[in-house]
Design a protein around this motif. Structure first.
Motif: not given
Ligand code: NAD
Length: 329
Positions: A140-147, A231-237, A240-253
């Motif tokens: 549910s993207p709010k901002f997308v940056e693509i190069h 909201e609460a998540t940042y994803t990079t795709v 070229l390297q075919k990799s994904v990294e995800i950062y998400h914010v949680e209230d509980e561990l």
């Protein structure tokens, strides 16, 4: 269950990318590669010999022998070739961009509907394993940056960088954001070729999402990256390297999360940033794309990247082009 007959496919245009179509189609199980045609007879013979595939002296003779045609000519010939193939009762796979103009794309869509044929377009990044991984998440993207940056190569300079490279990202963006485009701002410059070589566009959607896309074909090194903020998540795709990294914010561990992947937020004792680098299973995107084409023909289904979505991407690309042309004319 009875095995279905393979789809008889021919390739028109066997230059740089067409050769890879031939390479893949000659080994895909639901395909019978009937033959190839290229106006450059020397190139046609070379590729025909390399993959032991029949060469045809005319496009229509190949089309008459096939159920489907893959069109990998320069963009300027896509319309003519696709219309001829539809006329001769073939399904068509057209490399991106679908055509040079919206009017041509619309004519192809009308013709395909009339003769009940499939059009699939080669927006290959939709089959990139890294993107497939992200597509299956709750986006549910709010901002997308693509190069999308590439070193200079004269191939593809028959069209501006927007139609050559940026169109991949426009298609990806439209497939992720379920809203219509509200506003576009753009700028670009011709640096080495006669058409725009570097371009940037800021696309705003009715639902509030904003995308900033940059495409260049005059860069020192290649880069194909997308960053998605929601909201609460940042994803990079990394396409070229075919990799994904995800950062998400949680209230509980969450249970079972490794300590190395957790960063407590300073001043927010109860919030945690969780880092994930999911395993992306590698595959050849061109092979998947062409296998999908043959499968949807066999099953009578709609392709993932049909002519309508390719025409929508072309429409936005041409709008961007128009804005840039008005600033550099
Ligand atoms: P290329 O110049 O290497 O090859 C094009 C071939 O088409 C040449 O061999 C040429 O002789 C032949 N040709 C030209 N006109 C023809 C005609 N009327 N009939 C038959 N053959 C004809 O170009 P390329 O880099 O292979 O690009 C071809 C297409 O693929 C373009 O539309 C381009 O946008 C697209 N492309 C897509 C991607 C992708 O990522 N999906 C990547 C590269 C190229």
């Amino acid at each position: 269950m009875a095995k279905q007959n393979p789809v008889k496919i021919g390739v028109i245009g066997v230059g740089h990318l067409g050769r890879f179509h031939v390479q893949q189609l000659s080994t895909i199980e639901n395909v019978e590669l009937v033959g190839i045609f290229d106006v450059n007879t020397e190139q046609c013979t070379k590729v025909g010999t390399e993959f032991s595939v029949a060469t045809f002296s005319k496009a229509d003779l190949l089309m008459q022998a096939c159920d489907a045609i893959s069109i990998v000519t320069p963009t300027t010939y896509h319309f003519e070739m696709a219309m001829q193939a539809l006329h001769l009762d073939c399904h068509v796979f057209i490399e991106k961009p679908i055509t040079e103009t919206i009017e041509q794309a619309q004519q192809l869509l009308d013709k395909a509907e009339l003769c009940n044929k499939i059009i699939q377009v080669g927006h290959i990044e939709r089959f990139n394993p890294a993107f497939l991984h992200v597509k299956n998440q709750n986006l549910s993207p709010k901002f997308v940056e693509i190069h999308r940056l590439a070193p200079f190569n004269p191939r593809g300079t028959d069209v501006p960088v927007i139609l050559d490279l940026m169109i991949h990202d426009i298609d990806i963006l439209l497939s992720m954001v379920s809203s219509s485009v509200k506003d576009i701002q753009a700028s670009g410059v011709k640096v080495v070729s006669k058409t725009v070589d570097i371009a940037n566009a800021r696309i705003s959607f009715e639902n509030g999402c904003v995308a900033n896309i940059t495409a260049s074909r005059i860069s020192k090194g290649p880069m194909r990256k997308m960053r998605i903020f929601q909201e609460a998540t940042y994803t990079t795709v990394d396409f070229l390297q075919k990799s994904v990294e995800i950062y998400h914010v949680e209230d509980e561990l969450p249970d079972g999360v490794s300590k190395d992947s957790v960063f407590p937020l300073e001043g927010h004792e109860k919030k945690y940033v969780i880092y994930e680098k999911p395993e992306v299973v590698e595959h050849n995107a061109l092979r998947e794309e062409l296998y999908h084409f043959a499968s949807v023909i066999q099953q009578g289904e709609k392709p993932d990247v049909d002519g309508h979505s390719a025409a929508a991407a072309l429409h936005i690309a041409l709008e961007i082009q128009k804005i840039i042309d008005s600033t550099i004319a």
